[in-house]
Write an enzyme that holds these catalytic residues in place. Structure first.
Site, PDB file in Angstrom:
ATOM      1  N   THR A   1     -11.388 -64.447 -11.261  1.00  0.00           N
ATOM      2  CA  THR A   1     -11.153 -64.132  -9.857  1.00  0.00           C
ATOM      3  C   THR A   1     -11.169 -62.618  -9.665  1.00  0.00           C
ATOM      4  O   THR A   1     -11.164 -61.862 -10.633  1.00  0.00           O
ATOM      5  CB  THR A   1      -9.780 -64.671  -9.385  1.00  0.00           C
ATOM      6  OG1 THR A   1      -8.752 -63.979 -10.089  1.00  0.00           O
ATOM      7  CG2 THR A   1      -9.659 -66.156  -9.615  1.00  0.00           C
TER       8      THR A   1
ATOM      9  N   VAL B   1     -13.110 -53.554 -19.758  1.00  0.00           N
ATOM     10  CA  VAL B   1     -13.622 -52.166 -19.781  1.00  0.00           C
ATOM     11  C   VAL B   1     -14.980 -52.120 -20.461  1.00  0.00           C
ATOM     12  O   VAL B   1     -15.126 -52.615 -21.578  1.00  0.00           O
ATOM     13  CB  VAL B   1     -12.664 -51.223 -20.557  1.00  0.00           C
ATOM     14  CG1 VAL B   1     -13.158 -49.779 -20.486  1.00  0.00           C
ATOM     15  CG2 VAL B   1     -11.242 -51.311 -20.019  1.00  0.00           C
TER      16      VAL B   1
ATOM     17  N   LEU C   1     -19.498 -53.162 -24.446  1.00  0.00           N
ATOM     18  CA  LEU C   1     -19.202 -52.064 -25.371  1.00  0.00           C
ATOM     19  C   LEU C   1     -17.807 -52.351 -25.935  1.00  0.00           C
ATOM     20  O   LEU C   1     -16.860 -52.506 -25.167  1.00  0.00           O
ATOM     21  CB  LEU C   1     -19.172 -50.706 -24.658  1.00  0.00           C
ATOM     22  CG  LEU C   1     -20.413 -50.265 -23.888  1.00  0.00           C
ATOM     23  CD1 LEU C   1     -20.225 -48.842 -23.388  1.00  0.00           C
ATOM     24  CD2 LEU C   1     -21.657 -50.348 -24.728  1.00  0.00           C
TER      25      LEU C   1
ATOM     26  N   GLY D   1     -28.783 -52.934  -4.228  1.00  0.00           N
ATOM     27  CA  GLY D   1     -27.713 -53.827  -4.721  1.00  0.00           C
ATOM     28  C   GLY D   1     -26.892 -53.188  -5.832  1.00  0.00           C
ATOM     29  O   GLY D   1     -26.271 -53.887  -6.636  1.00  0.00           O
TER      30      GLY D   1
ATOM     31  N   ASP E   1     -11.506 -48.169  -9.559  1.00  0.00           N
ATOM     32  CA  ASP E   1     -11.956 -49.026 -10.657  1.00  0.00           C
ATOM     33  C   ASP E   1     -12.072 -48.226 -11.960  1.00  0.00           C
ATOM     34  O   ASP E   1     -11.658 -48.690 -13.029  1.00  0.00           O
ATOM     35  CB  ASP E   1     -13.298 -49.670 -10.285  1.00  0.00           C
ATOM     36  CG  ASP E   1     -13.608 -50.834 -11.194  1.00  0.00           C
ATOM     37  OD1 ASP E   1     -12.755 -51.744 -11.284  1.00  0.00           O
ATOM     38  OD2 ASP E   1     -14.662 -50.820 -11.850  1.00  0.00           O
TER      39      ASP E   1
ATOM     40  N   LYS F   1      -9.809 -48.568 -15.569  1.00  0.00           N
ATOM     41  CA  LYS F   1     -10.379 -48.698 -16.914  1.00  0.00           C
ATOM     42  C   LYS F   1      -9.756 -47.705 -17.893  1.00  0.00           C
ATOM     43  O   LYS F   1      -9.400 -48.066 -19.004  1.00  0.00           O
ATOM     44  CB  LYS F   1     -11.901 -48.548 -16.850  1.00  0.00           C
ATOM     45  CG  LYS F   1     -12.518 -49.777 -16.203  1.00  0.00           C
ATOM     46  CD  LYS F   1     -13.992 -49.656 -16.003  1.00  0.00           C
ATOM     47  CE  LYS F   1     -14.500 -50.942 -15.356  1.00  0.00           C
ATOM     48  NZ  LYS F   1     -15.836 -50.819 -14.799  1.00  0.00           N
TER      49      LYS F   1
HETATM   50  N1  LIG Z   1     -19.498 -58.852 -11.737  1.00  0.00           N
HETATM   51  C1  LIG Z   1     -19.419 -58.161 -12.865  1.00  0.00           C
HETATM   52  O1  LIG Z   1     -20.427 -57.714 -13.415  1.00  0.00           O
HETATM   53  C2  LIG Z   1     -18.087 -57.927 -13.523  1.00  0.00           C
HETATM   54  C3  LIG Z   1     -18.023 -57.227 -14.752  1.00  0.00           C
HETATM   55  C4  LIG Z   1     -16.767 -57.069 -15.397  1.00  0.00           C
HETATM   56  C5  LIG Z   1     -15.625 -57.564 -14.797  1.00  0.00           C
HETATM   57  N2  LIG Z   1     -15.712 -58.196 -13.579  1.00  0.00           N
HETATM   58  C6  LIG Z   1     -14.478 -58.727 -13.000  1.00  0.00           C
HETATM   59  O2  LIG Z   1     -14.561 -60.158 -13.039  1.00  0.00           O
HETATM   60  C7  LIG Z   1     -13.922 -60.717 -11.890  1.00  0.00           C
HETATM   61  C8  LIG Z   1     -14.932 -61.611 -11.143  1.00  0.00           C
HETATM   62  O3  LIG Z   1     -16.014 -60.820 -10.710  1.00  0.00           O
HETATM   63  P1  LIG Z   1     -17.166 -61.461  -9.804  1.00  0.00           P
HETATM   64  O4  LIG Z   1     -18.215 -60.427  -9.693  1.00  0.00           O
HETATM   65  O5  LIG Z   1     -17.515 -62.813 -10.298  1.00  0.00           O
HETATM   66  O6  LIG Z   1     -16.381 -61.597  -8.392  1.00  0.00           O
HETATM   67  P2  LIG Z   1     -16.821 -62.513  -7.170  1.00  0.00           P
HETATM   68  O7  LIG Z   1     -18.278 -62.825  -7.203  1.00  0.00           O
HETATM   69  O8  LIG Z   1     -16.255 -61.857  -5.965  1.00  0.00           O
HETATM   70  O9  LIG Z   1     -16.053 -63.898  -7.417  1.00  0.00           O
HETATM   71  C9  LIG Z   1     -14.671 -64.014  -7.347  1.00  0.00           C
HETATM   72  C10 LIG Z   1     -14.301 -65.474  -7.431  1.00  0.00           C
HETATM   73  O10 LIG Z   1     -12.869 -65.569  -7.492  1.00  0.00           O
HETATM   74  C11 LIG Z   1     -12.465 -66.597  -6.597  1.00  0.00           C
HETATM   75  N3  LIG Z   1     -11.075 -66.348  -6.201  1.00  0.00           N
HETATM   76  C12 LIG Z   1     -10.543 -65.225  -5.681  1.00  0.00           C
HETATM   77  N4  LIG Z   1      -9.215 -65.381  -5.471  1.00  0.00           N
HETATM   78  C13 LIG Z   1      -8.920 -66.640  -5.876  1.00  0.00           C
HETATM   79  C14 LIG Z   1      -7.744 -67.409  -5.905  1.00  0.00           C
HETATM   80  N5  LIG Z   1      -6.578 -66.899  -5.483  1.00  0.00           N
HETATM   81  N6  LIG Z   1      -7.782 -68.675  -6.366  1.00  0.00           N
HETATM   82  C15 LIG Z   1      -8.947 -69.201  -6.798  1.00  0.00           C
HETATM   83  N7  LIG Z   1     -10.122 -68.526  -6.804  1.00  0.00           N
HETATM   84  C16 LIG Z   1     -10.107 -67.256  -6.341  1.00  0.00           C
HETATM   85  C17 LIG Z   1     -13.437 -66.518  -5.443  1.00  0.00           C
HETATM   86  O11 LIG Z   1     -13.372 -67.729  -4.717  1.00  0.00           O
HETATM   87  P3  LIG Z   1     -14.358 -68.049  -3.463  1.00  0.00           P
HETATM   88  O12 LIG Z   1     -15.687 -68.363  -4.120  1.00  0.00           O
HETATM   89  O13 LIG Z   1     -13.747 -69.240  -2.839  1.00  0.00           O
HETATM   90  O14 LIG Z   1     -14.351 -66.818  -2.647  1.00  0.00           O
HETATM   91  C18 LIG Z   1     -14.737 -66.306  -6.216  1.00  0.00           C
HETATM   92  O15 LIG Z   1     -15.238 -67.550  -6.660  1.00  0.00           O
HETATM   93  C19 LIG Z   1     -13.432 -59.534 -11.056  1.00  0.00           C
HETATM   94  O16 LIG Z   1     -12.081 -59.312 -11.351  1.00  0.00           O
HETATM   95  C20 LIG Z   1     -14.294 -58.371 -11.528  1.00  0.00           C
HETATM   96  O17 LIG Z   1     -13.646 -57.123 -11.401  1.00  0.00           O
HETATM   97  C21 LIG Z   1     -16.902 -58.404 -12.967  1.00  0.00           C
END
Ligand SMILES: NC(=O)c1ccc[n+]([C@@H]2O[C@H](COP(=O)([O-])OP(=O)(O)OC[C@H]3O[C@@H](n4cnc5c(N)ncnc54)[C@H](OP(=O)(O)O)[C@@H]3O)[C@@H](O)[C@H]2O)c1
Length: 352
Positions: free
Chosen positions: A94, A147, A151, A203, A217, A221
């Site tokens: 999430t 983080v 890596l 994007g 952010d 980290k």
């Molecule tokens: N994207 C990356 O490359 C990346 C890399 C490293 C770390 N991260 C971390 O990984 C996490 C996810 O990233 P993401 O890019 O996948 O984010 P995202 O596309 O915004 O997806 C977030 C998901 O979390 C769900 N969610 C949020 N609050 C919730 C709750 N209270 N209960 C249940 N589900 C909940 C959302 O539900 P809905 O679908 O219903 O909105 C959505 O499915 C984040 O913390 C981000 O910082 C991401």
């Protein structure tokens, strides 16, 4: 003998979806001669949750989730407990702190794997309570994707500490968006506002680019790496250079922000000219030393390992007792939902 790992996945956005795809394509994983089959038993997003004791069919998860019951975090955890499946792991994909507020309770019974930084960057009191819970209940908490995805920065700190070394300082480039913008500022000479628009169109920014520009952010980290190194440091101790001009910080509308960000062009052009004159590269870096951390724009010369980093590379430098004069440098293209999912799989396997 095949061992089953039972996942309860919360969050089906970019990372959650990629994780499901990885599990669907490679549902058998093998390490050290043992075979592991990863099954998804429970799945939830903000509105719905769905469970199947035998494992959710990964090709139908979207429609099954839509038909599921209304999401409720406490009920989700209760269902995990009721199923009593061995090797159950909660995977938090999430983007907020709603799930991480329950980590202490979950860790009493289950291991947690997360890409979400909320828990590790919350108060030090919380950080320390989580570590106490793991010790007390013998569960695992894995967060390698917090983080510099891919890596092994967190793993390296653990290996320093377990080998008797001590981290003296850390420097990092963690934000691809910032480093893309600063790189293009130097190489193209275009106004900052135009580059920001271009990055958005490609994007490369967060849906709201202020979440890149505010530096939070990056600060999270360096906070996590500092804490992993043993520092009792809080987010409020970090000096953050917020690139959103002060007079634009209260603007709510994103369109209005894009119109107004032009006022930052003069400042960025000045920085650009100074960097070029001094043969320096501009980076948005994070630093930690002597229990102090800061994040912001820095000008580095050609001797510095940041100088040769391309815009899509992350870099982390560690100075330790053993790497006193020449740092250990980890550098590489990093990030993206697929790479994050792969790191989560590796963490999931670590929990068993
Ligand atoms: N994207 C990356 O490359 C990346 C890399 C490293 C770390 N991260 C971390 O990984 C996490 C996810 O990233 P993401 O890019 O996948 O984010 P995202 O596309 O915004 O997806 C977030 C998901 O979390 C769900 N969610 C949020 N609050 C919730 C709750 N209270 N209960 C249940 N589900 C909940 C959302 O539900 P809905 O679908 O219903 O909105 C959505 O499915 C984040 O913390 C981000 O910082 C991401």
């Amino acid at each position: 003998m095949e061992k089953k790992i039972n996942l309860f996945l919360v969050g089906t956005g970019n990372v959650g979806k990629s994780l499901i795809e990885l599990i669907a394509h490679n549902y058998m994983y093998q390490i050290a001669g043992k075979k592991f089959r990863i099954r998804i038993i429970g799945i939830a997003n903000r509105s719905k949750m769905y469970f199947s004791r035998k494992g959710i069919n990964t090709s139908e998860w979207k429609s099954l989730l839509t038909k599921g019951e209304n999401a409720n975090v406490e009920l989700f955890i209760q269902t995990m407990k009721r199923y009593k499946l061995p090797n159950s792991v909660l995977v938090d994909c999430t983007d907020g702190d709603v799930i991480s507020r329950y980590y202490k309770i979950i860790l009493k019974t289950f291991s947690i794997v997360t890409s979400n930084k909320s828990s590790n960057s919350a108060s030090y009191k919380n950080y320390s309570a989580i570590r106490k819970a793991i010790k007390k209940y013998g569960t695992n908490f894995c967060y390698s994707a917090n983080v510099g995805v891919g890596l092994p920065s967190i793993d390296i700190i653990n290996s320093f500490l377990s080998g008797g070394d001590r981290v003296r300082s850390i420097e990092g480039l963690f934000s691809s968006t910032m480093n893309y913008l600063l790189d293009k500022l130097i190489t193209t000479g275009k106004p900052f506002s135009r580059l920001l628009m271009e990055a958005k169109e490609k994007g490369l920014t967060e849906p709201d680019p202020r979440n890149d520009l505010n530096g939070i952010d990056t600060a999270r980290k360096i906070l996590i790496l500092a804490r992993e190194s043993g520092a009792k440091i809080e987010m409020s101790d970090i000096k953050i250079e917020n690139l959103v001009p002060v007079i634009l910080r209260n603007i709510k509308s994103l369109d209005k922000f894009y119109e107004s960000i032009k006022i930052a062009d003069v400042k960025f052009d000045k920085i650009r000219k100074i960097a070029i004159k001094n043969n320096r590269k501009l980076v948005y870096s994070a630093r930690f030393k002597n229990n102090k951390a800061s994040v912001g724009i820095e000008m580095v010369d050609s001797e510095h390992p940041f100088y040769s980093a391309s815009a899509n590379e992350k870099v982390v430098l560690f100075y330790t007792e053993f790497f006193k004069h020449h740092p250990l440098v980890i550098k590489g293209q990093s990030g993206g939902a697929k790479a994050t999912a792969s790191v989560l799989i590796s963490d999931i396997l670590k929990t068993v």
